[in-house]
Design a protein around this motif. Structure first.
Motif, PDB file in Angstrom:
ATOM      1  N   VAL A 107      91.344  64.060  15.615  1.00 45.32           N
ATOM      2  CA  VAL A 107      90.023  64.238  15.001  1.00 45.32           C
ATOM      3  C   VAL A 107      89.308  62.896  14.886  1.00 45.32           C
ATOM      4  N   GLY A 108      90.035  61.860  14.493  1.00 46.18           N
ATOM      5  CA  GLY A 108      89.435  60.526  14.387  1.00 46.18           C
ATOM      6  C   GLY A 108      88.928  60.023  15.718  1.00 46.18           C
ATOM      7  N   ASN A 164      83.527  59.305  19.116  1.00 45.64           N
ATOM      8  CA  ASN A 164      82.757  59.434  20.347  1.00 45.64           C
ATOM      9  C   ASN A 164      81.381  60.030  20.014  1.00 45.64           C
ATOM     10  N   PRO A 165      80.281  59.327  20.351  1.00 45.47           N
ATOM     11  CA  PRO A 165      78.940  59.832  20.024  1.00 45.47           C
ATOM     12  C   PRO A 165      78.637  61.215  20.595  1.00 45.47           C
ATOM     13  N   PHE A 166      79.179  61.524  21.783  1.00 43.06           N
ATOM     14  CA  PHE A 166      78.945  62.857  22.353  1.00 43.06           C
ATOM     15  C   PHE A 166      79.465  63.928  21.423  1.00 43.06           C
ATOM     16  N   VAL A 210      80.124  63.343   9.483  1.00 43.35           N
ATOM     17  CA  VAL A 210      80.309  63.173  10.928  1.00 43.35           C
ATOM     18  C   VAL A 210      79.927  61.763  11.360  1.00 43.35           C
ATOM     19  N   PHE A 211      78.820  61.241  10.859  1.00 41.36           N
ATOM     20  CA  PHE A 211      78.344  59.948  11.346  1.00 41.36           C
ATOM     21  C   PHE A 211      78.916  58.747  10.607  1.00 41.36           C
ATOM     22  N   THR A 212      79.525  58.940   9.438  1.00 37.88           N
ATOM     23  CA  THR A 212      80.093  57.796   8.712  1.00 37.88           C
ATOM     24  C   THR A 212      81.615  57.830   8.673  1.00 37.88           C
TER      25      THR A 212
END
Length: 148
Positions: free
Chosen positions: A62-63, A68-70, A126-128
């Motif tokens: 998961v990490g 990965n930005p995609f 998700v983003f942090t």
């Protein structure tokens, strides 16, 4: 003889001016449903079928995926579409079954608040997300972290 109104007879006539939000909500449900099918089955395929399958799903998997930005954008799109889709469905149920104007308004505000809070929190996660936090003990870090 008593006459019973036909089901779904509006209490007041429909507006003829402006944007037809019910129509656009209906269209959104159909379009987002199709897009969600692609996103969800893509998510399941990558997580369960590619590589070692379900045995490979752990914190490191998961990490690595969330770094990965995609996959970040894939998961955020799935989150936003699913929550808005579900919120719109709940709004429709409230419109169909809540009879009082006040209770209908309260329920719709509660749905909007829940959807908004979950979208904000989910997007932040998700983003942090940092699978390698600074100062964490080395034995608790994933194998791909630089401290190992």
């Amino acid at each position: 003889m008593t006459t019973i109104a036909a089901p779904r007879t509006p209490a007041r006539p429909a507006r003829r001016k402006g944007v037809n939000w019910e129509k656009w909500g209906w269209i959104y449900m159909r379009v987002s449903g199709v897009i969600l099918l692609v996103l969800i089955f893509g998510h399941l395929f990558v997580n369960l079928m590619v590589g070692d399958g379900i045995k490979a799903i752990d914190f490191a998997f998961v990490g690595g995926k969330l770094s990965n930005p995609f996959w970040q954008w894939w998961d955020v799109a799935m989150l936003w579409l699913a929550l808005i889709h579900g919120g719109n469905g709940m709004r429709t149920i409230v419109n169909d079954y809540a009879t009082g104007r006040t209770i209908r308004g309260v329920l719709k505000v509660a749905i909007l608040a829940a959807v908004t809070i979950l979208i904000i929190l989910g997007t932040l996660v998700v983003f942090t997300f940092d699978p390698c936090p600074a100062g964490a003990p080395a034995d608790l870090l994933a194998s791909f972290c630089p401290a190992n």
